[in-house]
Design a protein around this motif. Structure first.
Motif, PDB file in Angstrom:
ATOM      1  N   THR A 174       0.856  -1.183   0.000  1.00  0.00           N
ATOM      2  CA  THR A 174       0.000   0.000   0.000  1.00  0.00           C
ATOM      3  C   THR A 174       0.892   1.233   0.000  1.00  0.00           C
ATOM      4  O   THR A 174       1.830   1.313   0.798  1.00  0.00           O
ATOM      5  N   ALA A 175       0.614   2.160  -0.890  1.00  0.00           N
ATOM      6  CA  ALA A 175       1.404   3.396  -0.922  1.00  0.00           C
ATOM      7  C   ALA A 175       0.583   4.531  -0.319  1.00  0.00           C
ATOM      8  O   ALA A 175      -0.613   4.641  -0.579  1.00  0.00           O
ATOM      9  N   PHE A 176       1.229   5.348   0.525  1.00  0.00           N
ATOM     10  CA  PHE A 176       0.617   6.586   1.019  1.00  0.00           C
ATOM     11  C   PHE A 176       1.232   7.725   0.227  1.00  0.00           C
ATOM     12  O   PHE A 176       2.445   7.925   0.265  1.00  0.00           O
ATOM     13  N   ILE A 177       0.424   8.477  -0.500  1.00  0.00           N
ATOM     14  CA  ILE A 177       0.973   9.628  -1.225  1.00  0.00           C
ATOM     15  C   ILE A 177       0.252  10.890  -0.785  1.00  0.00           C
ATOM     16  O   ILE A 177      -0.805  10.835  -0.153  1.00  0.00           O
ATOM     17  N   GLY A 178       0.841  12.017  -1.137  1.00  0.00           N
ATOM     18  CA  GLY A 178       0.256  13.295  -0.774  1.00  0.00           C
ATOM     19  C   GLY A 178       1.346  14.322  -0.562  1.00  0.00           C
ATOM     20  O   GLY A 178       2.520  13.967  -0.412  1.00  0.00           O
ATOM     21  N   PRO A 179       0.965  15.604  -0.556  1.00  0.00           N
ATOM     22  CA  PRO A 179       1.970  16.658  -0.399  1.00  0.00           C
ATOM     23  C   PRO A 179       2.568  16.660   1.008  1.00  0.00           C
ATOM     24  O   PRO A 179       2.019  16.032   1.911  1.00  0.00           O
ATOM     25  N   SER A 180       3.693  17.372   1.201  1.00  0.00           N
ATOM     26  CA  SER A 180       4.334  17.455   2.517  1.00  0.00           C
ATOM     27  C   SER A 180       3.343  17.966   3.553  1.00  0.00           C
ATOM     28  O   SER A 180       2.543  18.848   3.275  1.00  0.00           O
ATOM     29  N   ASP A 182       0.065  -1.973  -4.825  1.00  0.00           N
ATOM     30  CA  ASP A 182      -1.217  -2.542  -5.252  1.00  0.00           C
ATOM     31  C   ASP A 182      -2.343  -1.573  -4.945  1.00  0.00           C
ATOM     32  O   ASP A 182      -3.289  -1.437  -5.699  1.00  0.00           O
ATOM     33  N   LYS A 183      -2.237  -0.948  -3.754  1.00  0.00           N
ATOM     34  CA  LYS A 183      -3.245   0.010  -3.332  1.00  0.00           C
ATOM     35  C   LYS A 183      -2.565   1.345  -3.087  1.00  0.00           C
ATOM     36  O   LYS A 183      -1.389   1.387  -2.714  1.00  0.00           O
ATOM     37  N   THR A 184      -3.293   2.405  -3.291  1.00  0.00           N
ATOM     38  CA  THR A 184      -2.740   3.730  -3.003  1.00  0.00           C
ATOM     39  C   THR A 184      -3.751   4.531  -2.205  1.00  0.00           C
ATOM     40  O   THR A 184      -4.955   4.474  -2.477  1.00  0.00           O
ATOM     41  N   ALA A 185      -3.229   5.251  -1.208  1.00  0.00           N
ATOM     42  CA  ALA A 185      -4.097   6.159  -0.455  1.00  0.00           C
ATOM     43  C   ALA A 185      -3.563   7.564  -0.651  1.00  0.00           C
ATOM     44  O   ALA A 185      -2.364   7.811  -0.509  1.00  0.00           O
ATOM     45  N   PHE A 186      -4.467   8.488  -0.984  1.00  0.00           N
ATOM     46  CA  PHE A 186      -4.046   9.868  -1.186  1.00  0.00           C
ATOM     47  C   PHE A 186      -4.464  10.704   0.017  1.00  0.00           C
ATOM     48  O   PHE A 186      -5.624  10.712   0.415  1.00  0.00           O
ATOM     49  N   PHE A 187      -3.499  11.388   0.606  1.00  0.00           N
ATOM     50  CA  PHE A 187      -3.727  12.183   1.816  1.00  0.00           C
ATOM     51  C   PHE A 187      -3.688  13.669   1.485  1.00  0.00           C
ATOM     52  O   PHE A 187      -2.902  14.117   0.643  1.00  0.00           O
ATOM     53  N   GLU A 197      -4.303   1.267  -9.683  1.00  0.00           N
ATOM     54  CA  GLU A 197      -4.779   1.532 -11.049  1.00  0.00           C
ATOM     55  C   GLU A 197      -5.885   2.573 -11.062  1.00  0.00           C
ATOM     56  O   GLU A 197      -5.856   3.530 -11.830  1.00  0.00           O
ATOM     57  N   THR A 198      -6.863   2.377 -10.186  1.00  0.00           N
ATOM     58  CA  THR A 198      -7.990   3.304 -10.136  1.00  0.00           C
ATOM     59  C   THR A 198      -7.522   4.709  -9.782  1.00  0.00           C
ATOM     60  O   THR A 198      -7.902   5.688 -10.419  1.00  0.00           O
ATOM     61  N   ILE A 199      -6.671   4.780  -8.741  1.00  0.00           N
ATOM     62  CA  ILE A 199      -6.212   6.090  -8.286  1.00  0.00           C
ATOM     63  C   ILE A 199      -5.495   6.835  -9.409  1.00  0.00           C
ATOM     64  O   ILE A 199      -5.692   8.025  -9.621  1.00  0.00           O
ATOM     65  N   PHE A 200      -4.668   6.124 -10.158  1.00  0.00           N
ATOM     66  CA  PHE A 200      -3.886   6.816 -11.181  1.00  0.00           C
ATOM     67  C   PHE A 200      -4.634   6.962 -12.511  1.00  0.00           C
ATOM     68  O   PHE A 200      -4.384   7.906 -13.257  1.00  0.00           O
ATOM     69  N   ALA A 201      -5.545   6.019 -12.802  1.00  0.00           N
ATOM     70  CA  ALA A 201      -6.217   6.082 -14.096  1.00  0.00           C
ATOM     71  C   ALA A 201      -7.536   6.852 -14.036  1.00  0.00           C
ATOM     72  O   ALA A 201      -7.830   7.677 -14.901  1.00  0.00           O
ATOM     73  N   MET A 202      -8.336   6.580 -13.030  1.00  0.00           N
ATOM     74  CA  MET A 202      -9.618   7.289 -12.954  1.00  0.00           C
ATOM     75  C   MET A 202     -10.018   7.590 -11.522  1.00  0.00           C
ATOM     76  O   MET A 202     -10.934   6.973 -10.972  1.00  0.00           O
ATOM     77  N   PRO A 203      -9.291   8.521 -10.924  1.00  0.00           N
ATOM     78  CA  PRO A 203      -9.613   8.892  -9.544  1.00  0.00           C
ATOM     79  C   PRO A 203     -11.033   9.441  -9.453  1.00  0.00           C
ATOM     80  O   PRO A 203     -11.515  10.076 -10.382  1.00  0.00           O
ATOM     81  N   HIS A 204     -11.678   9.176  -8.309  1.00  0.00           N
ATOM     82  CA  HIS A 204     -13.049   9.639  -8.139  1.00  0.00           C
ATOM     83  C   HIS A 204     -13.093  11.081  -7.654  1.00  0.00           C
ATOM     84  O   HIS A 204     -14.016  11.813  -7.944  1.00  0.00           O
ATOM     85  N   ASP A 205     -12.071  11.454  -6.901  1.00  0.00           N
ATOM     86  CA  ASP A 205     -12.092  12.773  -6.291  1.00  0.00           C
ATOM     87  C   ASP A 205     -11.285  13.760  -7.133  1.00  0.00           C
ATOM     88  O   ASP A 205     -10.189  13.450  -7.604  1.00  0.00           O
ATOM     89  N   GLN A 206     -11.846  14.953  -7.314  1.00  0.00           N
ATOM     90  CA  GLN A 206     -11.188  15.964  -8.125  1.00  0.00           C
ATOM     91  C   GLN A 206      -9.795  16.309  -7.569  1.00  0.00           C
ATOM     92  O   GLN A 206      -8.837  16.492  -8.311  1.00  0.00           O
ATOM     93  N   ARG A 207      -9.691  16.361  -6.199  1.00  0.00           N
ATOM     94  CA  ARG A 207      -8.415  16.739  -5.583  1.00  0.00           C
ATOM     95  C   ARG A 207      -7.332  15.696  -5.899  1.00  0.00           C
ATOM     96  O   ARG A 207      -6.180  16.043  -6.137  1.00  0.00           O
ATOM     97  N   THR A 208      -7.719  14.419  -5.893  1.00  0.00           N
ATOM     98  CA  THR A 208      -6.753  13.372  -6.236  1.00  0.00           C
ATOM     99  C   THR A 208      -6.262  13.578  -7.664  1.00  0.00           C
ATOM    100  O   THR A 208      -5.055  13.528  -7.944  1.00  0.00           O
TER     101      THR A 208
END
Lengths: 283, 249
Positions: free
Chosen positions: B32-38, B212-217, B229-240
């Motif tokens: 699982t990857a945690f991504i997001g700005p500092s 495999d999974k990504t969480a955007f903070f 795949e979903t997060i990078f190809a078709m995120p549901h949230d505009q901010r993502t």
């Protein structure tokens, strides 16, 4: 004179002042060495270097006088070793406590206490030991060792504590993250990482112990003979000088100064090993 | 199956709230990857999972975090938790001792005494971290003599040596060159079968490559948590989408 020239002159004047200040301390060290060597070496020559250093008898008032300082060299070494055996473990453990265990409030109380120890005059330490330790263990090698062990504590604690604080926090966190407890992390990771600083602390402690005079004279018994037992009296080099200097004449006086030369030699060795330590830890 | 289940987690540093109502299930056996700005709270959340935040003064946590059903903040044995949940830090932190002793420290801590057993663990861990061939002839040398990338792989080996169930990695490659980074990413892909891995990263390509999974903070909240795949190809949230396409961050 133009403004710029005045500034230049002032700069030169100030650098001269700094130079003189720096030279003064070098000069003092130089003069001390010169005085000791000029007054001490001839006596060593007259007595015979081996007879002087390895002679087991010190009878300066006999006719003919006998000047062997081995008892005092051995005495100094024993008492210093005793001080290290007592002072280093206590000092290092105290430093660990101060740096890694102690709550902040207690620290604010303990730290000034330790610092105060360094400022107490040695004659006061001597009084304390006469009143508290001598009744238990007599005027003896053991008493002198215990007292010196206490006296070197502030040196050991101060240096060991700053060595411990200089260890990067990430070592400690790395150990915790592997499931090690607080004490295991501190004793098996942080403490070994500070070992060169702690060694330095021990060496400085040795220097302080071997040079201490007043307190030792008050509790060591001061018999000028080869040390026989922990519970019997012992005389150190420093004690030898201070006890007899007042009434010594001629060769006797010079022999005492030569004892000072030997003491200086020991201090020199300690300083050299210190700078060797520092060089090694830099690599 | 989930390794961690996080329910309504709030975290305060003093008066500052760093994490807001985090609800998240982290799947076992995956990366699982945690991504997001500092400053978005991804590292903070990572550190709640092995309770390294306990070290931070004034850190208060509410809500619950369970590891395979056990509440890790109710359990008293934090050392056991940290054995089960290993951690690799942003800056590699080899202990100033030999490579062998670095790896053996963890197993020794947990009671392994036999020399043979330690030898076996050291070799296996170093092999798993793909550094065995580089160091096998100098196990007695100081770990500080290794290069930056080797140090970090050794730290991964050290973490693996206590056989954790989960491995937390806090930006493990952010201080490394691209070649060392590639080596670590490759090794992640080889150890993923045996461990659940959570990796905090600033590097979105890295998240896309290994996880495999990504969480955007964002500002202490989980905006979106889904398959990579979903997060990078078709995120549901505009901010993502904005973050991933590089509009901010």
């Amino acid at each position: 004179m133009s403004k710029q020239n005045i500034i230049k002159l002032r700069e030169k004047l100030m650098s001269a002042v700094f130079l003189v200040a720096a030279l003064a301390s070098i000069l003092a060290v130089g003069l001390i060495c010169f005085f000791l060597l000029v007054n001490g070496l001839p006596a060593m020559g007259e007595i015979g270097v081996f007879k002087f250093l390895l002679g087991r008898e010190w009878s300066p008032t006999d006719i003919p006088p006998v000047f062997g300082i081995l008892p005092m060299i051995v005495g100094s070494l024993y008492v210093t070793a005793g001080a290290i055996i007592i002072g280093v473990p206590i000092g290092v453990l105290t430093a660990v406590f101060l740096a890694r265990v102690c709550p902040k409030r207690l620290y604010k109380l303990l730290k000034p206490g330790v610092d105060l120890m360094a400022g107490i005059p040695s004659v006061v330490y001597g009084f304390f030991a006469m009143a508290v330790i001598v009744p238990l263990t007599g005027s003896s090698m053991l008493t002198a060792s215990i007292l010196l062990g206490v006296m070197i504590l502030p040196t050991i604690i101060g240096l060991a504590e700053s060595a411990l604080r200089a260890v990067p926090e990430q070592y400690y966190e790395g150990a915790l993250a592997l499931g090690a407890g607080h004490y295991r992390s501190v004793f098996f990771i942080v403490l070994p990482a500070a070992k060169s600083g702690i060694l330095t602390a021990a060496v400085l402690g040795i220097g302080r112990a071997i040079g201490e005079t007043m307190a030792v004279v008050m509790v060591a018994g001061n018999q000028a003979r080869m040390p026989v037992s922990l519970l019997k009296g012992v005389r150190t080099m420093t004690a030898n000088i201070v006890i007899e200097m007042g009434y010594a004449g001629e060769l006797h006086r010079q022999a005492l100064i030569a004892t000072g030369v030997v003491l200086l030699l020991f201090i020199l060795i300690i300083n050299l090993s210190l700078s060797a330590l520092k060089n090694r830890s830099k690599q | 199956m989930n390794c961690f289940e996080i329910k309504d987690l709030n975290l305060h540093y003093g008066t500052f709230q760093a994490l807001h109502h985090i609800n998240m299930d982290i799947a076992a056996g995956e990366i699982t990857a945690f991504i997001g700005p500092s400053g978005c709270g991804k590292s903070t959340l990572l550190k709640t999972l092995n309770r390294m935040n306990d070290l931070v003064e004034g850190c208060k946590i509410t809500g619950s975090v369970t590891l395979y059903g056990e509440d890790i903040y109710a359990a008293s044995d934090v050392n056991l938790l940290r054995k089960r949940v290993g951690m690799v830090f942003q800056r590699s932190n080899p202990f100033p001792m030999s490579i062998y002793d670095n790896i053996a420290f963890g197993p020794r801590t947990h009671g392994v005494k036999s020399r043979l057993e330690l030898d076996r663990i050291v070799e296996e861990s170093l092999r798993a971290a793909a550094i065995w061939d580089e160091v096998k002839d100098r196990l007695k040398k100081s770990a500080l003599s290794l290069s930056g990338g080797q140090q970090q792989r050794m730290c991964i080996a050290r973490a693996l040596a206590v056989s954790p169930e989960v491995l937390l990695m806090d930006e493990p490659t952010s201080a490394l060159d691209p070649i060392s980074t590639e080596k670590i990413e490759e090794l992640l892909l080889t150890v993923r079968e045996k461990y659940s891995i959570i990796i905090v990263t600033h590097n979105m390509q890295q998240a896309a490559r290994v996880s495999d999974k990504t969480a955007f903070f964002l500002t202490g909240e989980v905006v979106e948590h889904d398959s990579t795949e979903t997060i990078f190809a078709m995120p549901h949230d505009q901010r993502t989408e904005d973050y991933i396409t590089g509009r901010f961050g």
